[in-house]
Design a protein around this motif. Structure first.
Motif, PDB file in Angstrom:
ATOM      1  N   THR A   1      86.117  32.696  39.750  1.00 19.13           N
ATOM      2  CA  THR A   1      87.335  31.906  39.577  1.00 19.13           C
ATOM      3  C   THR A   1      87.072  30.473  40.033  1.00 19.13           C
ATOM      4  O   THR A   1      86.044  30.174  40.627  1.00 19.13           O
ATOM      5  N   GLY A   2      88.005  29.624  39.757  1.00 23.02           N
ATOM      6  CA  GLY A   2      87.855  28.231  40.149  1.00 23.02           C
ATOM      7  C   GLY A   2      87.787  27.314  38.947  1.00 23.02           C
ATOM      8  O   GLY A   2      87.685  27.769  37.795  1.00 23.02           O
ATOM      9  N   THR A   3      87.792  26.037  39.216  1.00 24.12           N
ATOM     10  CA  THR A   3      87.834  25.055  38.131  1.00 24.12           C
ATOM     11  C   THR A   3      86.532  25.007  37.328  1.00 24.12           C
ATOM     12  O   THR A   3      86.536  24.618  36.159  1.00 24.12           O
ATOM     13  N   THR A   4      85.420  25.368  37.962  1.00 20.70           N
ATOM     14  CA  THR A   4      84.134  25.312  37.267  1.00 20.70           C
ATOM     15  C   THR A   4      83.716  26.650  36.644  1.00 20.70           C
ATOM     16  O   THR A   4      82.650  26.735  36.029  1.00 20.70           O
ATOM     17  N   ALA A   5      84.518  27.655  36.834  1.00 17.03           N
ATOM     18  CA  ALA A   5      84.175  28.987  36.316  1.00 17.03           C
ATOM     19  C   ALA A   5      84.309  29.032  34.799  1.00 17.03           C
ATOM     20  O   ALA A   5      85.137  28.339  34.209  1.00 17.03           O
TER      21      ALA A   5
ATOM     22  N   ASP B   1      78.882  32.445  38.704  1.00 14.59           N
ATOM     23  CA  ASP B   1      78.298  32.447  40.042  1.00 14.59           C
ATOM     24  C   ASP B   1      77.029  33.306  40.042  1.00 14.59           C
ATOM     25  O   ASP B   1      77.066  34.505  39.713  1.00 14.59           O
TER      26      ASP B   1
END
Length: 210
Positions: free
Chosen positions: A140-144, A2
């Protein structure tokens, strides 16, 4: 990663690096005692220690430390003893400062680098800093990115910013020292001031880390 988190991390690292702390004092003390090259190499040694901490944190040493907190006590004591050794050695060296005022710095540059690296590695507060600070900026997250990769990148950012600040401080301290090295009394006083800094850092390590 990010972009907002990275920018926030850069700003936080800049503020932390500019705040006077044990590492910066150690670098300045070496610059004063050994000149510009010693100051810069002390900064490089600190950054080398941070690189080791970064890799260790990224690959799970943090979990091991959390599972065995007594390891921090051992590291704290070892670091304090090492700094006390530096204080005594520097103070003894100041006794002959007047006789060698115009000579090259007595402490080898390799030793200065190793001392700075070991001092950083022996500071448990750096470990705690990595465990508490870096995870706050992991996305965090699916694209991290994987957490390990993020920790390595964040550690690299911290090292680059810290080296820029610390290297400048070491260079300035060394320049000041070299300009007035021909004054025996002042050089002796600077050597003893460096010894006092090392002793103070040892005391702080013993008291603040409890």
């Amino acid at each position: 990663m990010d972009a907002h988190l990275v920018l926030a991390f850069v700003a936080a690292c800049a503020l932390i690096s500019l705040a006077p702390g044990p590492d910066l004092l150690f670098i300045v003390a070496n610059g004063v005692a050994g000149g510009r090259r010693a100051g810069v190499l002390a900064a490089l040694g600190m950054s080398t220690g941070l690189a080791v901490h970064t890799v260790a944190a990224a690959f799970g040493l943090g979990a091991l430390i959390q599972a065995a907190p007594q390891a921090l006590t051992a590291i704290r004591l070892a670091g304090a003893l090492f700094l006390l050794y530096l204080a005594v050695a520097t103070w003894r060296g100041s006794r002959t400062a007047a006789l060698e005022a115009t000579a090259a710095p007595r402490r080898s540059l390799r030793r200065t680098f190793l001392m700075a690296t070991l001092t950083n590695l022996a500071n448990p507060k750096v470990i705690l800093f990595y465990l508490a600070f870096l995870p706050q900026f992991i996305g965090t997250g699916t694209t991290a990115w994987p957490a390990t990769a993020q920790l390595l990148v964040l550690g690299l950012v911290l090292i680059v910013i810290g080296l820029a600040v610390d290297g400048t401080a070491g260079l300035l301290a060394g320049t000041l020292s070299e300009k007035i090295a021909a004054r025996p009394g002042f050089r002796r006083a600077m050597e003893r001031l460096s010894a006092a800094v090392f002793a103070g850092l040892a005391a702080r390590l013993l008291t603040d880390s409890r």
